[in-house]
Scaffold this motif. Structure first.
Motif, PDB file in Angstrom:
ATOM      1  N   LEU A 128     -56.271  23.376  13.075  1.00  0.00           N
ATOM      2  CA  LEU A 128     -56.470  22.458  14.196  1.00  0.00           C
ATOM      3  C   LEU A 128     -57.901  21.948  14.191  1.00  0.00           C
ATOM      4  CD1 LEU A 128     -55.479  21.106  16.829  1.00  0.00           C
ATOM      5  CD2 LEU A 128     -56.297  23.150  18.046  1.00  0.00           C
ATOM      6  N   LEU A 129     -58.043  20.631  14.379  1.00  0.00           N
ATOM      7  CA  LEU A 129     -59.355  20.005  14.541  1.00  0.00           C
ATOM      8  C   LEU A 129     -59.471  19.607  16.000  1.00  0.00           C
ATOM      9  CD1 LEU A 129     -61.918  18.908  13.048  1.00  0.00           C
ATOM     10  CD2 LEU A 129     -60.718  16.718  12.909  1.00  0.00           C
ATOM     11  N   GLY A 130     -60.321  20.329  16.737  1.00  0.00           N
ATOM     12  CA  GLY A 130     -60.472  19.994  18.150  1.00  0.00           C
ATOM     13  C   GLY A 130     -60.815  21.195  18.984  1.00  0.00           C
ATOM     14  N   GLY A 131     -61.438  20.920  20.134  1.00  0.00           N
ATOM     15  CA  GLY A 131     -61.846  21.984  21.018  1.00  0.00           C
ATOM     16  C   GLY A 131     -63.081  22.694  20.515  1.00  0.00           C
ATOM     17  N   ALA A 132     -63.412  23.790  21.152  1.00  0.00           N
ATOM     18  CA  ALA A 132     -64.587  24.562  20.740  1.00  0.00           C
ATOM     19  C   ALA A 132     -64.330  25.216  19.383  1.00  0.00           C
ATOM     20  CB  ALA A 132     -64.896  25.623  21.785  1.00  0.00           C
ATOM     21  N   PRO A 133     -65.386  25.369  18.574  1.00  0.00           N
ATOM     22  CA  PRO A 133     -65.216  26.057  17.287  1.00  0.00           C
ATOM     23  C   PRO A 133     -64.636  27.454  17.502  1.00  0.00           C
ATOM     24  CG  PRO A 133     -67.368  24.998  17.405  1.00  0.00           C
ATOM     25  CD  PRO A 133     -66.772  24.895  18.774  1.00  0.00           C
ATOM     26  N   ALA A 189     -50.033  15.436  -0.045  1.00  0.00           N
ATOM     27  CA  ALA A 189     -50.361  15.592  -1.474  1.00  0.00           C
ATOM     28  C   ALA A 189     -51.704  16.260  -1.699  1.00  0.00           C
ATOM     29  CB  ALA A 189     -50.339  14.226  -2.157  1.00  0.00           C
ATOM     30  N   VAL A 190     -52.482  16.465  -0.656  1.00  0.00           N
ATOM     31  CA  VAL A 190     -53.759  17.162  -0.813  1.00  0.00           C
ATOM     32  C   VAL A 190     -53.480  18.643  -1.058  1.00  0.00           C
ATOM     33  CG1 VAL A 190     -55.917  17.826   0.315  1.00  0.00           C
ATOM     34  CG2 VAL A 190     -54.997  15.517   0.645  1.00  0.00           C
ATOM     35  N   ASP A 191     -53.904  19.140  -2.175  1.00  0.00           N
ATOM     36  CA  ASP A 191     -53.650  20.527  -2.572  1.00  0.00           C
ATOM     37  C   ASP A 191     -54.408  21.471  -1.647  1.00  0.00           C
ATOM     38  OD1 ASP A 191     -53.398  22.986  -3.812  1.00  0.00           O
ATOM     39  OD2 ASP A 191     -53.708  22.204  -5.841  1.00  0.00           O
ATOM     40  N   ARG A 192     -53.654  22.222  -0.833  1.00  0.00           N
ATOM     41  CA  ARG A 192     -54.290  23.132   0.134  1.00  0.00           C
ATOM     42  C   ARG A 192     -54.938  24.334  -0.537  1.00  0.00           C
ATOM     43  NH1 ARG A 192     -52.211  18.966   2.591  1.00  0.00           N
ATOM     44  NH2 ARG A 192     -51.890  19.106   4.846  1.00  0.00           N
ATOM     45  N   LEU A 193     -54.645  24.546  -1.815  1.00  0.00           N
ATOM     46  CA  LEU A 193     -55.334  25.620  -2.537  1.00  0.00           C
ATOM     47  C   LEU A 193     -56.719  25.171  -2.991  1.00  0.00           C
ATOM     48  CD1 LEU A 193     -52.417  27.014  -4.737  1.00  0.00           C
ATOM     49  CD2 LEU A 193     -53.277  27.903  -2.553  1.00  0.00           C
ATOM     50  N   ARG A 194     -56.956  23.844  -2.994  1.00  0.00           N
ATOM     51  CA  ARG A 194     -58.242  23.300  -3.420  1.00  0.00           C
ATOM     52  C   ARG A 194     -59.047  22.693  -2.286  1.00  0.00           C
ATOM     53  NH1 ARG A 194     -57.501  20.108  -9.175  1.00  0.00           N
ATOM     54  NH2 ARG A 194     -56.570  21.830 -10.368  1.00  0.00           N
ATOM     55  N   ALA A 195     -58.461  22.517  -1.128  1.00  0.00           N
ATOM     56  CA  ALA A 195     -59.138  21.826  -0.027  1.00  0.00           C
ATOM     57  C   ALA A 195     -58.815  22.474   1.302  1.00  0.00           C
ATOM     58  CB  ALA A 195     -58.728  20.352   0.005  1.00  0.00           C
ATOM     59  N   GLY A 196     -59.731  22.325   2.237  1.00  0.00           N
ATOM     60  CA  GLY A 196     -59.468  22.682   3.615  1.00  0.00           C
ATOM     61  C   GLY A 196     -59.059  21.430   4.379  1.00  0.00           C
ATOM     62  N   VAL A 197     -58.024  21.529   5.193  1.00  0.00           N
ATOM     63  CA  VAL A 197     -57.521  20.386   5.957  1.00  0.00           C
ATOM     64  C   VAL A 197     -57.395  20.794   7.412  1.00  0.00           C
ATOM     65  CG1 VAL A 197     -55.650  18.721   6.222  1.00  0.00           C
ATOM     66  CG2 VAL A 197     -56.253  19.549   3.934  1.00  0.00           C
ATOM     67  N   TRP A 198     -57.962  19.948   8.300  1.00  0.00           N
ATOM     68  CA  TRP A 198     -57.877  20.189   9.737  1.00  0.00           C
ATOM     69  C   TRP A 198     -57.481  18.884  10.421  1.00  0.00           C
ATOM     70  CZ3 TRP A 198     -61.444  22.233   6.482  1.00  0.00           C
ATOM     71  CH2 TRP A 198     -61.588  23.630   6.475  1.00  0.00           C
ATOM     72  N   ALA A 199     -56.467  18.942  11.283  1.00  0.00           N
ATOM     73  CA  ALA A 199     -55.956  17.740  11.941  1.00  0.00           C
ATOM     74  C   ALA A 199     -55.964  17.938  13.454  1.00  0.00           C
ATOM     75  CB  ALA A 199     -54.542  17.427  11.460  1.00  0.00           C
ATOM     76  N   SER A 200     -56.355  16.885  14.158  1.00  0.00           N
ATOM     77  CA  SER A 200     -56.424  16.956  15.619  1.00  0.00           C
ATOM     78  C   SER A 200     -55.053  16.723  16.247  1.00  0.00           C
ATOM     79  CB  SER A 200     -57.403  15.904  16.143  1.00  0.00           C
ATOM     80  OG  SER A 200     -56.820  14.604  16.075  1.00  0.00           O
ATOM     81  N   GLU A 201     -54.948  17.018  17.553  1.00  0.00           N
ATOM     82  CA  GLU A 201     -53.781  16.596  18.312  1.00  0.00           C
ATOM     83  C   GLU A 201     -53.729  15.075  18.319  1.00  0.00           C
ATOM     84  OE1 GLU A 201     -51.668  18.671  19.265  1.00  0.00           O
ATOM     85  OE2 GLU A 201     -52.705  20.594  19.351  1.00  0.00           O
ATOM     86  N   ARG A 202     -52.577  14.523  18.708  1.00  0.00           N
ATOM     87  CA  ARG A 202     -52.389  13.074  18.688  1.00  0.00           C
ATOM     88  C   ARG A 202     -52.541  12.514  20.099  1.00  0.00           C
ATOM     89  NH1 ARG A 202     -50.178  11.524  13.791  1.00  0.00           N
ATOM     90  NH2 ARG A 202     -49.545  13.265  12.449  1.00  0.00           N
TER      91      ARG A 202
END
Length: 519
Positions: free
Chosen positions: A350-355, A396-409
């Motif tokens: 999750l991308l959002g809120g306090a760390p 298609a972004v390889d989650r073994l090679r990258a960190g991905v964080w997505a916010s609420e909509r």
């Protein structure tokens, strides 16, 4: 690529010279080609396009771009001469048929610019009190630098230029591979680089003698001479592109803010020199229209109203034109998006809120993903004409090679204006390393449009914990309602050299966040 552009401009210029030199209703003009003696007796190739009407006229000097020659501006010179300007375009030393070796906007180039002005005043109907300088890319940088050393330059228009060459080469300690490679190729094919430039490029590519290369670049940066520019008080207009892969726009913001002269900043979609390209061809172009208005006001004494307009003029990536009195007015708040734990199910946090606390994400070093900044000139350049941002399919972004964080909509658009900042807590790192952060606009089908990105490199002791902070490239973008603001972090991008070791790893830890400027 540079050589093809040069040939295209030369062919265009030949065609243009066969056409009438003035538009209907404008006074007739004359064109001639001359040799002008520069600093140290170097021969500089030039052309002069001027009105044939009597009296003194304001004058504009155009140094040509890197890899091009004095024919580059012939279409615009005809237009400006028809508007009453004496226009002198020249090929800087070391390029094409001009003598000497490439000085890369160094002291000899600046002495040449003054020599061109001397010649213009002595040999044309130029008014010594109304001298301007302008150009695209290399010519832009020389023009702005020249205003620090020659008080006769009363107005400058810098299009796709730089103010900090150190940042352009080593932004956030990361060497820019593709852009420097194209500059080197053009110098080899079309110029005479000499030992100085060849040595500095070799050191840059080999990542050695960094302090010497940066000192060399500092001498060639207008920011180094900001006090002198302010003291001389030329009127300065700066135009650039959001996606400029040679001279990213962040470097312009601080410089522009500290300018005390009459000033204007224009930012548009595109890549390096793309926003001005149709104007080079003699076609209608917003940046060149602003150039006319700027010089009409500050050289010709015609009140076009441009001096009274808000100083910052923006064309956002996906919204209508906007105007602001200064850069600080772009945003009204900063929203912090904390990075959360990665979910096992989809490999996304999750991308959002306090760390949040109690999590980490380990990335293998020096392995790329489909998330990247694209190809220099092409990727963002195409967007300038199509209005479409570079896009990937996020699954298609390889989650073994990258960190991905997505916010609420969110139900309302998120208007990003300015420079977003990424703060990452890292653990167990090697002494040297690089990560690249990308901010995307993610729709419900997984399509992700690139909003902005930037790399960051650390050079320090191995092991333990460290924090890295990176300013993403300045942007203006509206994330539509119902879309997710998404951060991707990986460790490689073809645009840049990285400092990672294959087989190593980088661990992103809890407490990381992104600060996004919101309007």
């Amino acid at each position: 690529m540079q050589s093809l552009a040069a040939i295209a401009v030369a062919v265009l210029a030949t065609v243009t010279l066969q056409a009438p030199a003035h538009a209907a209703g404008q006074p007739p003009t004359s064109t001639k080609f001359v040799d002008i003696t520069g600093s140290g007796g170097v021969d500089l190739k030039a052309n002069v396009v001027a009105p044939t009407t009597a009296g003194k006229h304001p004058a504009i000097v155009f140094p040509s771009s890197w890899g091009l020659n004095d024919l580059e501006y012939i279409a615009q010179a005809n237009t400006l001469a028809g508007r009453g300007y004496v226009v002198v375009s020249y090929t800087p030393r070391g390029w094409w048929a001009s003598g000497g070796e490439i000085d890369t906007a160094g002291p000899q180039d600046l002495a040449d610019l003054s020599a061109i002005i001397d010649w213009t005043i002595a040999n044309t109907a130029a008014d010594p009190a109304r001298i301007g300088a302008a150009g695209v890319s290399y010519g832009a940088g020389i023009s702005l630098l020249g205003s620090a050393f020659d008080k006769r330059i009363r107005a400058v228009v810098m299009m796709s230029g730089w103010t900090d060459l150190v940042y352009s080469l080593y932004g956030d300690n990361t060497r820019h591979q593709q852009s420097a490679g194209l500059l080197s190729l053009a110098a080899t094919l079309l110029g005479h680089p000499g030992a100085d430039l060849s040595g500095k490029l070799a050191d840059f590519n080999a990542d050695r003698n960094v302090e010497q290369v940066q000192a060399w670049a500092r001498v060639r940066s207008a920011g180094t001479y900001l006090d002198a520019i302010n003291a001389n008080r030329p009127a300065i207009m700066i135009a650039n592109a959001w996606g400029d892969s040679f001279f990213p726009p962040d470097q312009l913001v601080d410089f522009f803010g500290r300018l005390t002269t009459p000033k204007r900043l224009e930012l548009r979609p595109g890549d390096h020199a793309i926003a001005e390209f149709t104007g080079i061809l003699g076609l209608p172009n917003d940046a060149w229209t602003s150039l006319y208005r700027w010089f009409d006001t500050y050289l010709a004494g015609v009140d076009t109203g441009i001096g009274a307009e808000p100083a910052v003029q923006l064309q956002p990536l996906n919204a209508g034109a906007e105007r602001y009195p200064d850069w600080a007015a772009l945003n009204t708040a900063t929203r912090r998006y904390g990075l959360g734990a990665i979910r096992w199910l989809d490999g996304t946090g999750l991308l959002g809120g306090a760390p949040s606390t109690g999590w980490s994400k380990t990335l293998p070093a020096d392995l790329d993903t489909v998330a990247n900044g694209g190809v220099v000139l092409l990727t963002n350049g195409v967007g300038a004409f199509t209005g479409r941002q570079p896009q990937i399919w996020l699954p298609a972004v390889d989650r073994l090679r990258a960190g991905v964080w997505a916010s609420e909509r969110p139900p309302a658009p998120t208007k990003i204006r300015g420079i977003a900042k990424v703060h990452l807590n890292l653990t167990g790192t090697a002494a040297h390393g690089t990560v690249v952060a990308y901010l995307y606009d993610l729709d419900s089908l997984g399509n992700a449009k690139l909003i902005t990105h930037a790399p960051v490199t650390w050079l320090g002791p191995a092991g333990g914990s460290r924090t890295v902070d990176v300013n993403l490239s300045a942007t203006a973008y509206d994330v539509p309602a119902g879309h997710s603001l998404t951060l991707v972090v990986d460790t490689a991008d073809p645009l840049y050299y990285d400092e990672n070791t294959l087989g190593g790893s980088v661990t992103i830890a809890a407490g990381s966040y992104v600060d996004v400027p919101i309007r």
